[in-house]
Design a protein around this motif. Structure first.
Motif, PDB file in Angstrom:
ATOM      1  N   LEU A 299      -9.480   4.428   3.134  1.00  0.00           N
ATOM      2  CA  LEU A 299      -9.599   4.688   1.696  1.00  0.00           C
ATOM      3  C   LEU A 299     -10.942   5.324   1.360  1.00  0.00           C
ATOM      4  CD1 LEU A 299      -8.070   1.333   0.373  1.00  0.00           C
ATOM      5  CD2 LEU A 299      -7.007   3.591   0.208  1.00  0.00           C
ATOM      6  N   ALA A 300     -12.016   4.823   1.972  1.00  0.00           N
ATOM      7  CA  ALA A 300     -13.350   5.363   1.711  1.00  0.00           C
ATOM      8  C   ALA A 300     -13.457   6.822   2.145  1.00  0.00           C
ATOM      9  CB  ALA A 300     -14.398   4.518   2.419  1.00  0.00           C
ATOM     10  N   ALA A 301     -12.758   7.173   3.224  1.00  0.00           N
ATOM     11  CA  ALA A 301     -12.788   8.564   3.697  1.00  0.00           C
ATOM     12  C   ALA A 301     -12.169   9.513   2.675  1.00  0.00           C
ATOM     13  CB  ALA A 301     -12.050   8.675   5.034  1.00  0.00           C
ATOM     14  N   HIS A 302     -11.325   8.973   1.807  1.00  0.00           N
ATOM     15  CA  HIS A 302     -10.723   9.776   0.731  1.00  0.00           C
ATOM     16  C   HIS A 302     -11.476   9.614  -0.583  1.00  0.00           C
ATOM     17  CE1 HIS A 302      -7.076  11.199   2.795  1.00  0.00           C
ATOM     18  NE2 HIS A 302      -7.143  10.074   3.474  1.00  0.00           N
ATOM     19  N   GLY A 303     -12.594   8.907  -0.552  1.00  0.00           N
ATOM     20  CA  GLY A 303     -13.402   8.750  -1.753  1.00  0.00           C
ATOM     21  C   GLY A 303     -13.061   7.546  -2.603  1.00  0.00           C
TER      22      GLY A 303
ATOM     23  N   SER B 246       2.097   6.343  -7.102  1.00  0.00           N
ATOM     24  CA  SER B 246       1.007   7.187  -7.585  1.00  0.00           C
ATOM     25  C   SER B 246       1.350   8.668  -7.477  1.00  0.00           C
ATOM     26  CB  SER B 246      -0.276   6.890  -6.794  1.00  0.00           C
ATOM     27  OG  SER B 246      -0.200   7.416  -5.488  1.00  0.00           O
ATOM     28  N   ARG B 247       2.298   8.984  -6.588  1.00  0.00           N
ATOM     29  CA  ARG B 247       2.702  10.376  -6.409  1.00  0.00           C
ATOM     30  C   ARG B 247       3.954  10.726  -7.205  1.00  0.00           C
ATOM     31  NH1 ARG B 247       1.484  11.045   0.153  1.00  0.00           N
ATOM     32  NH2 ARG B 247      -0.794  10.870  -0.042  1.00  0.00           N
ATOM     33  N   GLY B 248       4.329   9.844  -8.135  1.00  0.00           N
ATOM     34  CA  GLY B 248       5.416  10.161  -9.056  1.00  0.00           C
ATOM     35  C   GLY B 248       6.800   9.903  -8.526  1.00  0.00           C
ATOM     36  N   ALA B 249       6.963   8.928  -7.608  1.00  0.00           N
ATOM     37  CA  ALA B 249       8.289   8.631  -7.057  1.00  0.00           C
ATOM     38  C   ALA B 249       9.274   8.238  -8.142  1.00  0.00           C
ATOM     39  CB  ALA B 249       8.192   7.521  -6.010  1.00  0.00           C
TER      40      ALA B 249
ATOM     41  N   MET C  70       0.831  -1.206   0.000  1.00  0.00           N
ATOM     42  CA  MET C  70       0.000   0.000   0.000  1.00  0.00           C
ATOM     43  C   MET C  70       0.864   1.255   0.000  1.00  0.00           C
ATOM     44  SD  MET C  70      -3.199  -0.717  -0.245  1.00  0.00           S
ATOM     45  CE  MET C  70      -3.791   0.936   0.089  1.00  0.00           C
ATOM     46  N   ALA C  71       1.928   1.251   0.793  1.00  0.00           N
ATOM     47  CA  ALA C  71       2.798   2.428   0.866  1.00  0.00           C
ATOM     48  C   ALA C  71       3.583   2.613  -0.426  1.00  0.00           C
ATOM     49  CB  ALA C  71       3.747   2.298   2.050  1.00  0.00           C
ATOM     50  N   LEU C  72       4.029   1.521  -1.024  1.00  0.00           N
ATOM     51  CA  LEU C  72       4.740   1.609  -2.304  1.00  0.00           C
ATOM     52  C   LEU C  72       3.803   2.106  -3.398  1.00  0.00           C
ATOM     53  CD1 LEU C  72       7.266   1.071  -4.037  1.00  0.00           C
ATOM     54  CD2 LEU C  72       6.479  -1.299  -4.282  1.00  0.00           C
ATOM     55  N   GLY C  73       2.569   1.630  -3.378  1.00  0.00           N
ATOM     56  CA  GLY C  73       1.593   2.106  -4.349  1.00  0.00           C
ATOM     57  C   GLY C  73       1.367   3.600  -4.232  1.00  0.00           C
TER      58      GLY C  73
ATOM     59  N   HIS D 108      -0.254   4.949   8.262  1.00  0.00           N
ATOM     60  CA  HIS D 108      -0.917   5.832   7.293  1.00  0.00           C
ATOM     61  C   HIS D 108      -0.832   5.310   5.863  1.00  0.00           C
ATOM     62  CE1 HIS D 108      -1.463   8.876  10.391  1.00  0.00           C
ATOM     63  NE2 HIS D 108      -0.211   8.675  10.750  1.00  0.00           N
ATOM     64  N   THR D 109      -0.607   4.019   5.715  1.00  0.00           N
ATOM     65  CA  THR D 109      -0.410   3.483   4.359  1.00  0.00           C
ATOM     66  C   THR D 109      -1.708   3.430   3.556  1.00  0.00           C
ATOM     67  OG1 THR D 109      -0.642   1.218   5.180  1.00  0.00           O
ATOM     68  CG2 THR D 109       1.589   2.129   5.066  1.00  0.00           C
ATOM     69  N   CYS D 110      -2.859   3.519   4.225  1.00  0.00           N
ATOM     70  CA  CYS D 110      -4.150   3.526   3.517  1.00  0.00           C
ATOM     71  C   CYS D 110      -4.794   4.907   3.507  1.00  0.00           C
ATOM     72  CB  CYS D 110      -5.100   2.525   4.167  1.00  0.00           C
ATOM     73  SG  CYS D 110      -4.518   0.821   4.169  1.00  0.00           S
ATOM     74  N   ASP D 111      -4.077   5.896   3.982  1.00  0.00           N
ATOM     75  CA  ASP D 111      -4.621   7.237   4.166  1.00  0.00           C
ATOM     76  C   ASP D 111      -4.401   8.080   2.910  1.00  0.00           C
ATOM     77  OD1 ASP D 111      -5.855   9.324   5.435  1.00  0.00           O
ATOM     78  OD2 ASP D 111      -4.111   9.905   6.625  1.00  0.00           O
ATOM     79  N   TRP D 112      -4.981   7.635   1.772  1.00  0.00           N
ATOM     80  CA  TRP D 112      -4.835   8.338   0.492  1.00  0.00           C
ATOM     81  C   TRP D 112      -5.899   7.820  -0.470  1.00  0.00           C
ATOM     82  CZ3 TRP D 112      -2.414   5.691  -3.945  1.00  0.00           C
ATOM     83  CH2 TRP D 112      -2.086   4.354  -3.672  1.00  0.00           C
ATOM     84  N   LYS D 113      -5.946   8.403  -1.656  1.00  0.00           N
ATOM     85  CA  LYS D 113      -6.941   7.983  -2.654  1.00  0.00           C
ATOM     86  C   LYS D 113      -6.246   7.441  -3.901  1.00  0.00           C
ATOM     87  CE  LYS D 113     -10.933   9.428  -5.406  1.00  0.00           C
ATOM     88  NZ  LYS D 113     -11.817  10.555  -5.797  1.00  0.00           N
ATOM     89  N   PRO D 114      -6.144   6.128  -4.046  1.00  0.00           N
ATOM     90  CA  PRO D 114      -5.589   5.558  -5.287  1.00  0.00           C
ATOM     91  C   PRO D 114      -6.514   5.852  -6.464  1.00  0.00           C
ATOM     92  CG  PRO D 114      -5.648   3.938  -3.496  1.00  0.00           C
ATOM     93  CD  PRO D 114      -6.489   5.097  -3.062  1.00  0.00           C
ATOM     94  N   ASP D 115      -5.913   6.026  -7.635  1.00  0.00           N
ATOM     95  CA  ASP D 115      -6.725   6.218  -8.840  1.00  0.00           C
ATOM     96  C   ASP D 115      -6.687   4.972  -9.714  1.00  0.00           C
ATOM     97  OD1 ASP D 115      -4.136   6.338  -9.736  1.00  0.00           O
ATOM     98  OD2 ASP D 115      -4.313   8.308 -10.700  1.00  0.00           O
ATOM     99  N   VAL D 116      -6.420   3.818  -9.087  1.00  0.00           N
ATOM    100  CA  VAL D 116      -6.384   2.528  -9.779  1.00  0.00           C
ATOM    101  C   VAL D 116      -7.266   1.554  -9.008  1.00  0.00           C
ATOM    102  CG1 VAL D 116      -4.041   2.931 -10.635  1.00  0.00           C
ATOM    103  CG2 VAL D 116      -4.380   1.688  -8.473  1.00  0.00           C
TER     104      VAL D 116
END
Length: 431
Positions: A375-379, A221-224, A214-217, A342-350
């Motif tokens: 994840l749901a809290a971020h939509g 997703s943030r352009g690492a 999850m953290a790597l994703g 905090h590895t799930c505290d974001w919104k994946p677009d995949v």
């Protein structure tokens, strides 16, 4: 994190061996054939140091390996070739170091570019069981994904496999940096082996590796690294919420005692090297465990050996004062928990699917439900696949074939969309 198996009974003998500094001999490994990497102009993160052949398996052998472990092998289509990569990365403090990992390629006779699966493994205390070294559980998922037609990068993490130093267990930041640099080294190695990558990455991982996935994703997703495009995430039974779920479960019985002892001893000793949790081991561990716990978790002892020298419960292992602190963490102890939560505290677009099991007593299902809520809290709606009344390993073994099918589905949808866009594109000059 992994399901804990057999306890050994010769506690006194092993305690004496550890105190005396006599670590068990490492298991002999078959010789690997090295392919020196091309010279680099300077040392950079992700630079490839070496490539070594470590395995070649026919489709029949891959199927037998998976079946013997209780994994459905119906999706095996190709044989596989495995390589140990040594590459440059950084320590938790930012210093230069090296790490190793397993690259697995499908032995399919094709010359097309390959999609990549980033596959991060669960808890291992013995470096010899890491994916690039041991023909063990760490190769089950990589072999299945590669036999289905994708390249697989399975990092050993820092301090495991052939990497120097000790493993900074459950330090998410360094696990992500080592995994990201493994992807970079994989890109170079795959090109040099004549199997270049497309740049599309499918992320999965089990237990500790589920959290890392999850953290790597999120980093991708943030352009690492703009060479890689995240396409889907499918982690299994990750400890996504240590402070809110995993630690409370240790005290209310949802985590079994054997696993609790191993995880807590490993986590405390590793985290204490990164931050001042307790200083001297005697401030946290009872005797005689305070004298031996650091040596036991030196990455050269097996899980059975570690457990054989530790008591049956966390309460027996820790001092009353520190045990009470764990139940009401604050200060550096609370920071160590929250920094990795905090590895799930974001919104994946995949597409994201979370795999777990209601019968898991290593990483209880509450961790995955907490991740889904974050994840749901971020939509982002992420379906939860509950594998039922199976344990930690059972969740993994039931999930891996399903994840292969999920990735096939995502890749097929993308290919269909690309085909449609190319086939039905308006003629030049027309809207």
């Amino acid at each position: 994190m992994v399901n804990i198996g057999i306890r050994i009974s010769a506690v006194t003998t092993l305690l004496a061996a550890v105190v005396g500094g006599c670590a068990p001999a490492a298991q002999a490994q078959p010789a690997a054939r090295a392919h020196p990497a091309r010279a680099q102009p300077a040392a950079h993160r992700g630079d490839l140091v070496s490539v070594e052949d470590v395995s070649t398996r026919t489709p029949t052998q891959v199927s037998a390996f998976l079946t013997s472990a209780g994994i459905d092998s119906a999706q095996v289509r190709y044989g596989v070739r495995g390589y140990r990569l040594t590459y440059r990365t950084i320590t938790p403090q930012g210093s230069r170091t090296t790490a190793t990992g397993l690259l697995v390629l499908p032995d399919d006779g094709r010359h097309t570019r390959l999609d990549l699966v980033a596959d991060t493994h669960g808890t291992m205390v013995d470096r010899a069981y890491a994916p690039s070294v041991g023909e063990d559980d760490g190769r089950l998922s990589p072999y299945l994904h590669a036999s289905a037609g994708r390249a697989v990068a399975a990092p050993d993490y820092l301090g495991l496999g052939k990497g120097p130093g000790r493993h900074p267990y459950m330090d998410t930041a360094s696990a992500v940096s080592a995994s990201l640099d493994m992807l970079r080294a994989t890109r170079t190695a795959a090109r040099e082996l004549g199997r270049p990558l497309t740049g599309d990455v499918y992320g999965t991982g089990f237990s500790q590796g589920g959290q890392v996935a999850m953290a790597l994703g999120r980093a991708l997703s943030r352009g690492a690294d703009t060479h890689f495009r995240l396409k889907a995430l499918a982690p299994v039974s990750g400890p996504y919420d240590i402070a809110g779920q995993e630690l409370p479960a240790l005290f209310d019985g949802r985590v079994n005692d054997t696993s609790g002892v191993l995880y807590m001893a490993y986590w405390l000793t590793a985290q204490n090297r990164l931050r001042p949790l307790y200083g001297d081991t005697g401030n946290a561990f009872r005797e005689p465990y305070a004298r031996v716990v650091e040596e036991l978790l030196d990455s050269h002892h097996t899980t059975e050996e570690v457990l054989g020298a530790l008591p049956g419960t966390v309460q027996e292992m820790l001092t009353p004062e520190f045990y009470a602190r764990l139940q009401h963490p604050r200060g550096a102890l609370l920071d160590a928990l929250r920094d990795n939560d905090h590895t799930c505290d974001w919104k994946p677009d995949v597409p994201v699917r979370l795999y777990t099991a209601s019968g898991d007593t290593d990483v209880p299902i509450g961790n995955t439900l907490s991740c889904a809520r974050q994840l749901a809290a971020h939509g982002k709606k992420a379906p939860v696949a509950d594998q039922g009344a199976v344990g930690h390993d059972g969740a993994f073994k039931k999930s891996v074939p399903q994840i292969v099918r999920l990735f096939d589905s995502v890749a097929g949808t993308a290919q269909y969309q690309l085909f449609c866009c190319q086939k039905f594109q308006a003629p030049h000059g027309l809207p």
